[in-house]
Design an enzyme around this catalytic site. Structure first.
Site, PDB file in Angstrom:
ATOM      1  CE  LYS A  22     -18.973  -3.103   0.185  1.00 25.17           C
ATOM      2  NZ  LYS A  22     -19.369  -2.103  -0.820  1.00 25.17           N
ATOM      3  CG  ASN A  23     -22.130  -4.974  -2.152  1.00 25.40           C
ATOM      4  OD1 ASN A  23     -21.591  -4.007  -1.607  1.00 25.40           O
ATOM      5  ND2 ASN A  23     -21.559  -5.632  -3.152  1.00 25.40           N
ATOM      6  NE  ARG A  93     -21.660   3.110  -9.047  1.00 25.26           N
ATOM      7  CZ  ARG A  93     -21.932   3.847 -10.114  1.00 25.26           C
ATOM      8  NH1 ARG A  93     -21.254   4.937 -10.350  1.00 25.26           N
ATOM      9  NH2 ARG A  93     -22.883   3.503 -10.951  1.00 25.26           N
ATOM     10  N   PRO A 123     -20.960   4.991 -14.914  1.00 27.74           N
ATOM     11  CG  PRO A 123     -21.887   4.659 -17.027  1.00 27.74           C
ATOM     12  CD  PRO A 123     -20.807   4.161 -16.107  1.00 27.74           C
ATOM     13  CG  ASP A 125     -26.059   5.098 -18.466  1.00 32.89           C
ATOM     14  OD1 ASP A 125     -25.344   4.673 -17.540  1.00 32.89           O
ATOM     15  OD2 ASP A 125     -26.232   4.476 -19.521  1.00 32.89           O
ATOM     16  CG  LEU A 126     -28.102   1.523 -17.190  1.00 36.63           C
ATOM     17  CD1 LEU A 126     -27.478   0.163 -16.908  1.00 36.63           C
ATOM     18  CD2 LEU A 126     -28.988   1.442 -18.440  1.00 36.63           C
ATOM     19  CB  VAL A 332     -18.983  -6.890 -14.364  1.00 27.24           C
ATOM     20  CG1 VAL A 332     -19.933  -5.933 -13.650  1.00 27.24           C
ATOM     21  CG2 VAL A 332     -19.600  -8.286 -14.441  1.00 27.24           C
TER      22      VAL A 332
HETATM   23  C1  UD1 Z   1     -22.652  -3.311  -7.190  1.00 22.77           C
HETATM   24  C2  UD1 Z   1     -21.823  -3.703  -5.988  1.00 22.77           C
HETATM   25  C3  UD1 Z   1     -20.378  -3.977  -6.383  1.00 22.77           C
HETATM   26  C4  UD1 Z   1     -20.322  -4.987  -7.531  1.00 22.77           C
HETATM   27  C5  UD1 Z   1     -21.240  -4.584  -8.681  1.00 22.77           C
HETATM   28  C6  UD1 Z   1     -21.345  -5.641  -9.763  1.00 22.77           C
HETATM   29  C7  UD1 Z   1     -22.909  -2.504  -4.196  1.00 22.77           C
HETATM   30  C8  UD1 Z   1     -22.794  -1.454  -3.150  1.00 22.77           C
HETATM   31  N1  UD1 Z   1     -21.874  -2.636  -5.007  1.00 22.77           N
HETATM   32  O1  UD1 Z   1     -22.109  -2.088  -7.675  1.00 22.77           O
HETATM   33  O2  UD1 Z   1     -19.683  -4.498  -5.246  1.00 22.77           O
HETATM   34  O3  UD1 Z   1     -19.001  -5.076  -8.002  1.00 22.77           O
HETATM   35  O4  UD1 Z   1     -22.579  -4.347  -8.182  1.00 22.77           O
HETATM   36  O5  UD1 Z   1     -21.753  -6.853  -9.233  1.00 22.77           O
HETATM   37  O6  UD1 Z   1     -23.883  -3.236  -4.247  1.00 22.77           O
HETATM   38  N2  UD1 Z   1     -23.455   0.741 -15.323  1.00 22.77           N
HETATM   39  C9  UD1 Z   1     -23.794   1.606 -16.314  1.00 22.77           C
HETATM   40  N3  UD1 Z   1     -24.779   2.531 -16.064  1.00 22.77           N
HETATM   41  C10 UD1 Z   1     -25.412   2.607 -14.860  1.00 22.77           C
HETATM   42  C11 UD1 Z   1     -25.057   1.704 -13.860  1.00 22.77           C
HETATM   43  C12 UD1 Z   1     -24.068   0.771 -14.108  1.00 22.77           C
HETATM   44  O7  UD1 Z   1     -23.242   1.568 -17.417  1.00 22.77           O
HETATM   45  O8  UD1 Z   1     -26.299   3.457 -14.693  1.00 22.77           O
HETATM   46  C13 UD1 Z   1     -22.385  -0.245 -15.585  1.00 22.77           C
HETATM   47  C14 UD1 Z   1     -21.176  -0.019 -14.679  1.00 22.77           C
HETATM   48  O9  UD1 Z   1     -20.321   0.963 -15.208  1.00 22.77           O
HETATM   49  C15 UD1 Z   1     -20.552  -1.379 -14.655  1.00 22.77           C
HETATM   50  C16 UD1 Z   1     -21.770  -2.316 -14.738  1.00 22.77           C
HETATM   51  O10 UD1 Z   1     -22.840  -1.534 -15.222  1.00 22.77           O
HETATM   52  O11 UD1 Z   1     -19.715  -1.576 -15.771  1.00 22.77           O
HETATM   53  C17 UD1 Z   1     -22.147  -2.951 -13.435  1.00 22.77           C
HETATM   54  O12 UD1 Z   1     -22.424  -1.955 -12.487  1.00 22.77           O
HETATM   55  P1  UD1 Z   1     -23.532  -2.128 -11.351  1.00 22.77           P
HETATM   56  O13 UD1 Z   1     -24.127  -3.493 -11.422  1.00 22.77           O
HETATM   57  O14 UD1 Z   1     -24.438  -0.967 -11.386  1.00 22.77           O
HETATM   58  O15 UD1 Z   1     -22.636  -2.031 -10.043  1.00 22.77           O
HETATM   59  P2  UD1 Z   1     -22.925  -1.222  -8.735  1.00 22.77           P
HETATM   60  O16 UD1 Z   1     -24.372  -1.270  -8.399  1.00 22.77           O
HETATM   61  O17 UD1 Z   1     -22.253   0.099  -8.816  1.00 22.77           O
END
Ligand code: UD1
Length: 424
Positions: A22-23, A93, A123, A125-126, A332
């Site tokens: 899926k991811n 998301r 968020p 932001d990144l 995470v």
């Molecule tokens: C993806 C996966 C999800 C998995 C996660 C971590 C998909 C569709 N989903 O989610 O199943 O659990 O990776 O392996 O691929 N964060 C920020 N700012 C940002 C982006 C993220 O602070 O701009 C933080 C998030 O709040 C979180 C952490 O980074 O605490 C990890 O998030 P991220 O790796 O971005 O997860 P997703 O891509 O949403």
């Protein structure tokens, strides 16, 4: 609302075929927005999240042909709208993964704020930091909860971007945007998940020039145009881990086919620490937990190649059933222990130190209860717990499970599980 009923099933036994990830499939589909040519994505699982992504693409102007099972053909001759649909974005998301491609192809995207599993603030932001670094203008309308990102007349321009955390989604979005930016982009502290490599492989087939995806420093030389391609998604490592745990928790044995051992190393290592026997065979991963004294272990989730956060809740369900105390640390996400309340309804007796640390006493005999699938993976944890609990476990809010597990009930049934879906 539909529910899943699970009864104590005894040791599961047999073979299971893992679906496409899926991811991976979600960003792969989003990436096809970047070309007007036909793209063919294979091994696409039949999931609610995939349906949302197909609808997102259609709204932008993509012709999506899903008439053949497991295959999606896309053709985006022209972009008709650059606005993400609020309902779809709230539902998933990963709708955000269309931002980078839209910016690259069309130069502008308007995105409502996302929804998805309620596992922390999450968020973006990144993602936005990356787009800004590539020269885009980002306007956040907090009142309307909409972000508008525009490339400007010169288009995107490559730059060095350091991610404060190796976010999977941000790495993917920036990677896609940078693919068609002018010059060179370097993403530092990039996520290293296998899904990033899968996406880079697809983009390179389309004509992109991406090097060292899968390391923490990805280098992208921008190209002017991408073309169509055929690409098969990698197998789902989280579904793989879930079935490894199904064998472990039921003290059964399962051969898991179409699984890549290199993608599930931490799960293999942790299950071996618990004394589960795992063999890597040419035909798949064979997990055998029959007639063995299983023991506790500690878990700490980390970005890849560390222990995956998506397997934390299913693993916790398993730890409830082994002898000895285990510590589980979630690093995470800041709020990914909602399944603790549900497991405790079944007699697990887990205590949480705070929103990131839990103590699982182990050795508990779980009993059936009415529980909720509080998020996608927590739903899988409830199914696993239900397989070994006495009586019936009734799981509600199963739309979370259907977002990410293809034919979960059918696959578990084929392994001997007493499980059914009912419409309430
Ligand atoms: C993806 C996966 C999800 C998995 C996660 C971590 C998909 C569709 N989903 O989610 O199943 O659990 O990776 O392996 O691929 N964060 C920020 N700012 C940002 C982006 C993220 O602070 O701009 C933080 C998030 O709040 C979180 C952490 O980074 O605490 C990890 O998030 P991220 O790796 O971005 O997860 P997703 O891509 O949403």
């Amino acid at each position: 609302m539909a529910k899943i009923l699970v009864n104590n099933s005894g040791p599961l036994h047999g073979e299971v075929e893992i679906s496409g990830a899926k991811n991976s499939v979600l960003p792969l589909l989003a990436a096809t927005l970047m070309t007007e040519d036909v793209c063919v994505i294979e091994d696409v699982p039949d999931l609610a999240d995939v349906s949302v992504m197909k609808q997102m693409l259609r709204n932008y102007g993509t012709d999506v042909d899903d008439s053949e099972a497991g295959i999606i053909r896309t053709s985006t001759k022209e972009i008709r709208s650059c606005e993400g649909d609020r309902d779809l974005v709230q539902e998933m998301r990963a709708s955000l993964f269309t931002m980078g491609p839209m910016l690259a192809r069309y130069g502008k995207v308007v995105m409502p704020m996302p929804g998805g599993c309620t596992i922390g603030k999450r968020p973006i932001d990144l993602h936005l930091k990356g787009f800004r670094a590539l020269g885009a203008e980002v306007i956040e309308d907090e009142a309307n909860e909409v972000v508008t990102v525009s490339a400007g007349p010169e288009g995107l321009v490559g730059d060095a971007i350091y991610l404060d955390f190796p976010s999977v989604g941000a790495t993917e979005n920036i990677l896609m945007a940078a693919t068609m930016a002018k010059g060179t982009t370097i993403i530092e502290n990039a996520a290293k998940e296998p899904e990033i490599i899968d996406l880079a492989n697809l983009l390179n087939k389309m004509g992109a020039r991406i090097k060292s995806a899968g390391t923490d420093m990805i280098r992208i030389e921008g190209v002017e145009r991408l073309s169509g391609c055929i690409h098969e998604a990698i197998p789902d490592r989280i579904e793989t881990g879930t079935f490894m745990l199904a064998a472990a928790i039921t003290r059964g044995d399962i051969l898991i086919k179409n699984a890549l051992p290199g993608h599930v190393r931490p799960i293999v290592a942790k299950l071996r620490e618990c004394n589960v026997d795992i063999e890597i065979l040419p035909e798949g991963i064979y997990v055998d937990a029959r007639d063995r004294e299983l023991k506790a272990t500690d878990i700490k989730t980390l970005p890849f190649p560390g222990f995956p956060t998506d397997i934390q809740s299913p693993f916790m369900a398993f730890l409830c059933t082994v002898n000895g105390k285990s510590f589980v640390r979630e690093t995470v996400f800041e709020n990914r222990f909602m399944h603790v309340v549900e497991l405790n309804r079944m007699g697990a007796d887990i205590s949480t130190e705070n929103s990131r640390e839990a103590i699982v006493p182990g050795g508990r005999k779980l009993h059936g209860a009415k529980v909720r699938a509080t998020d996608l993976r927590a739903g899988a944890a409830m199914v696993l717990a239900g397989l070994v609990a006495t009586g019936t476990t009734e799981i509600s809010e199963i739309y979370h499970i259907e977002r990410g597990y293809e034919d979960l009930v059918g696959k578990f049934k084929a392994l001997g599980a007493d499980i059914m879906k009912i419409e309430d």
